[in-house]
Design a protein around this motif. Structure first.
Motif, PDB file in Angstrom:
ATOM      1  N   UNK A  25       0.824  -1.218   0.000  1.00 42.53           N
ATOM      2  CA  UNK A  25       0.000   0.000   0.000  1.00 42.53           C
ATOM      3  C   UNK A  25       0.855   1.263   0.000  1.00 42.53           C
ATOM      4  N   UNK A  26       2.024   1.215   0.622  1.00 39.39           N
ATOM      5  CA  UNK A  26       2.949   2.353   0.541  1.00 39.39           C
ATOM      6  C   UNK A  26       3.357   2.575  -0.915  1.00 39.39           C
ATOM      7  N   UNK A  27       3.709   1.497  -1.602  1.00 40.28           N
ATOM      8  CA  UNK A  27       4.096   1.603  -3.016  1.00 40.28           C
ATOM      9  C   UNK A  27       2.940   2.123  -3.867  1.00 40.28           C
ATOM     10  N   UNK A  28       1.728   1.634  -3.609  1.00 39.53           N
ATOM     11  CA  UNK A  28       0.562   2.097  -4.359  1.00 39.53           C
ATOM     12  C   UNK A  28       0.277   3.574  -4.085  1.00 39.53           C
ATOM     13  N   UNK A  29       0.480   4.003  -2.837  1.00 40.28           N
ATOM     14  CA  UNK A  29       0.273   5.411  -2.491  1.00 40.28           C
ATOM     15  C   UNK A  29       1.264   6.302  -3.243  1.00 40.28           C
ATOM     16  N   UNK A  30       2.513   5.844  -3.348  1.00 39.19           N
ATOM     17  CA  UNK A  30       3.531   6.614  -4.081  1.00 39.19           C
ATOM     18  C   UNK A  30       3.168   6.701  -5.558  1.00 39.19           C
ATOM     19  N   UNK A  31       2.718   5.590  -6.134  1.00 40.22           N
ATOM     20  CA  UNK A  31       2.299   5.599  -7.540  1.00 40.22           C
ATOM     21  C   UNK A  31       1.094   6.524  -7.735  1.00 40.22           C
ATOM     22  N   UNK A  32       0.160   6.501  -6.783  1.00 37.03           N
ATOM     23  CA  UNK A  32      -1.004   7.386  -6.868  1.00 37.03           C
ATOM     24  C   UNK A  32      -0.573   8.847  -6.771  1.00 37.03           C
ATOM     25  N   UNK A  33       0.395   9.130  -5.898  1.00 33.15           N
ATOM     26  CA  UNK A  33       0.917  10.490  -5.774  1.00 33.15           C
ATOM     27  C   UNK A  33       1.500  10.965  -7.101  1.00 33.15           C
ATOM     28  N   UNK A  34       2.285  10.105  -7.747  1.00 29.81           N
ATOM     29  CA  UNK A  34       2.876  10.461  -9.046  1.00 29.81           C
ATOM     30  C   UNK A  34       1.785  10.751 -10.065  1.00 29.81           C
ATOM     31  N   UNK A  35       0.738   9.914 -10.067  1.00 27.82           N
ATOM     32  CA  UNK A  35      -0.359  10.120 -11.012  1.00 27.82           C
ATOM     33  C   UNK A  35      -1.114  11.421 -10.770  1.00 27.82           C
ATOM     34  N   UNK A  36      -1.437  11.686  -9.506  1.00 25.39           N
ATOM     35  CA  UNK A  36      -2.164  12.925  -9.180  1.00 25.39           C
ATOM     36  C   UNK A  36      -1.294  14.149  -9.475  1.00 25.39           C
ATOM     37  N   UNK A  37      -0.007  14.067  -9.137  1.00 24.24           N
ATOM     38  CA  UNK A  37       0.898  15.197  -9.387  1.00 24.24           C
ATOM     39  C   UNK A  37       1.002  15.484 -10.880  1.00 24.24           C
ATOM     40  N   UNK A  38       1.055  14.443 -11.691  1.00 26.56           N
ATOM     41  CA  UNK A  38       1.131  14.606 -13.146  1.00 26.56           C
ATOM     42  C   UNK A  38      -0.111  15.308 -13.675  1.00 26.56           C
ATOM     43  N   UNK A  39      -1.260  14.916 -13.164  1.00 28.17           N
ATOM     44  CA  UNK A  39      -2.515  15.540 -13.586  1.00 28.17           C
ATOM     45  C   UNK A  39      -2.552  17.007 -13.169  1.00 28.17           C
ATOM     46  N   UNK A  40      -2.134  17.299 -11.938  1.00 25.11           N
ATOM     47  CA  UNK A  40      -2.149  18.682 -11.456  1.00 25.11           C
ATOM     48  C   UNK A  40      -1.225  19.571 -12.281  1.00 25.11           C
ATOM     49  N   UNK A  41      -0.068  19.054 -12.646  1.00 23.46           N
ATOM     50  CA  UNK A  41       0.871  19.831 -13.453  1.00 23.46           C
ATOM     51  C   UNK A  41       0.282  20.190 -14.816  1.00 23.46           C
ATOM     52  N   UNK A  42      -0.623  19.344 -15.292  1.00 18.75           N
ATOM     53  CA  UNK A  42      -1.223  19.576 -16.603  1.00 18.75           C
ATOM     54  C   UNK A  42      -2.440  20.497 -16.544  1.00 18.75           C
ATOM     55  N   UNK A  43      -3.173  20.450 -15.437  1.00 18.04           N
ATOM     56  CA  UNK A  43      -4.446  21.186 -15.409  1.00 18.04           C
ATOM     57  C   UNK A  43      -4.394  22.487 -14.609  1.00 18.04           C
ATOM     58  N   UNK A  44      -3.450  22.612 -13.674  1.00 18.54           N
ATOM     59  CA  UNK A  44      -3.375  23.838 -12.869  1.00 18.54           C
ATOM     60  C   UNK A  44      -2.620  24.907 -13.655  1.00 18.54           C
ATOM     61  N   UNK A  45      -3.190  26.092 -13.820  1.00 26.27           N
ATOM     62  CA  UNK A  45      -2.526  27.152 -14.591  1.00 26.27           C
ATOM     63  C   UNK A  45      -1.171  27.537 -13.969  1.00 26.27           C
ATOM     64  N   UNK A  46      -0.238  27.882 -14.843  1.00 26.40           N
ATOM     65  CA  UNK A  46       1.106  28.260 -14.383  1.00 26.40           C
ATOM     66  C   UNK A  46       1.057  29.462 -13.452  1.00 26.40           C
ATOM     67  N   UNK A  47       0.191  30.413 -13.735  1.00 29.35           N
ATOM     68  CA  UNK A  47       0.094  31.610 -12.906  1.00 29.35           C
ATOM     69  C   UNK A  47      -0.315  31.269 -11.477  1.00 29.35           C
ATOM     70  N   UNK A  48      -1.184  30.282 -11.318  1.00 29.72           N
ATOM     71  CA  UNK A  48      -1.621  29.887  -9.992  1.00 29.72           C
ATOM     72  C   UNK A  48      -0.480  29.223  -9.216  1.00 29.72           C
ATOM     73  N   UNK A  49       0.315  28.414  -9.904  1.00 29.54           N
ATOM     74  CA  UNK A  49       1.454  27.768  -9.256  1.00 29.54           C
ATOM     75  C   UNK A  49       2.482  28.804  -8.817  1.00 29.54           C
ATOM     76  N   UNK A  50       2.763  29.761  -9.701  1.00 32.52           N
ATOM     77  CA  UNK A  50       3.732  30.801  -9.368  1.00 32.52           C
ATOM     78  C   UNK A  50       3.241  31.678  -8.227  1.00 32.52           C
ATOM     79  N   UNK A  51       1.926  31.861  -8.128  1.00 32.49           N
ATOM     80  CA  UNK A  51       1.368  32.677  -7.051  1.00 32.49           C
ATOM     81  C   UNK A  51       1.612  32.049  -5.689  1.00 32.49           C
TER      82      UNK A  51
END
Length: 228
Positions: A25-51
């Motif tokens: 489950x630790x390994x699955x959580x890490x894989x899920x984190x990578x997946x969610x982070x990848x999605x966020x990087x694609x959908x969250x506007x750059x201006x919001x991240x920089x803010x």
């Protein structure tokens, strides 16, 4: 298999099954984190991240929400209800992905992902080494509890002070946090058998995942500081 039995009081077969499910489950959580982070990087506007870098008080709010969620996640991890344990783990994965978003974005700008891979490799290697020590050593690591608690409060105070008064905590703070995270992993791993029942492997995974992500954060901070 008996349920609601502490791992320390279970049979060797039950204990082995608990550890196998926990680390899966630790390994699955890490894989899920990578997946969610990848999605966020694609959908969250750059201006919001920089803010998020520019607004220090926004970070204070984020840290406040993070610590509140950490408290709730810890409570959920000890629940005997499997659904509650899974909810806590999923919630914490999403929260960590949101917290890491600006750091990962900046690391991608710095090296195109190279520094992230290096930090991840070091984190996994350290986690494996610390876990091996916890499982093979016959020492009692209970003394680490007070050190971790005091160190955690000091760290929170320094982080909040740095944001309020605008001073940089620097490299040595990150080194200290790596040591603190390592001590936390060592303590938690050594106490898994005494804190959790055989059917609480999801909650145990949540605790380990949280410490791994703390370790990863500050290893990544150290590697990125060397590129400044």
């Amino acid at each position: 298999m008996n349920t609601n039995v502490l791992v320390s009081q279970s049979t060797d077969l039950e204990r082995g099954d608990f550890y196998r499910k926990t680390y899966t489950h630790v390994a699955l959580a890490i894989l899920a984190f990578i997946g969610v982070e990848t999605v966020l990087l694609k959908i969250v506007p750059e201006q919001m991240i920089l803010a998020m870098f520019a607004q220090r008080y926004l970070w204070l709010l984020i840290i406040g929400v993070f610590w509140l969620a950490s408290f709730l996640a810890t409570k959920w991890s000890l629940s005997l209800n499997k659904s509650t344990q899974y909810f806590g783990l999923a919630f914490y994965v999403i929260l960590e992905a949101a917290i890491f978003l600006p750091m990962i974005y900046l690391a991608m700008l710095y090296s195109g992902g190279e520094v992230i891979f290096q930090a991840a490799t070091l984190t996994v290697a350290m986690f494996a080494g610390i876990s091996a020590i916890a499982f093979t050593s016959k020492r009692d690591f209970s003394f680490l509890r007070n050190i971790i608690t005091i160190g955690g409060f000091i760290a929170i105070g320094l982080i909040v002070g740095g944001m309020l008064f605008g001073f940089n905590l620097g490299l040595w703070f990150s080194v200290g946090m790596v040591i603190l995270a390592s001590a936390t992993i060592l303590y938690q791993t050594s106490k898994l058998k005494d804190a959790y029942a055989t059917d609480q492997y999801v909650g145990a995974a949540l605790q380990l995942f949280a410490s791994i992500m703390l370790l990863f954060w500050y290893i990544l901070s150290i590697l990125m500081s060397r590129r400044d």
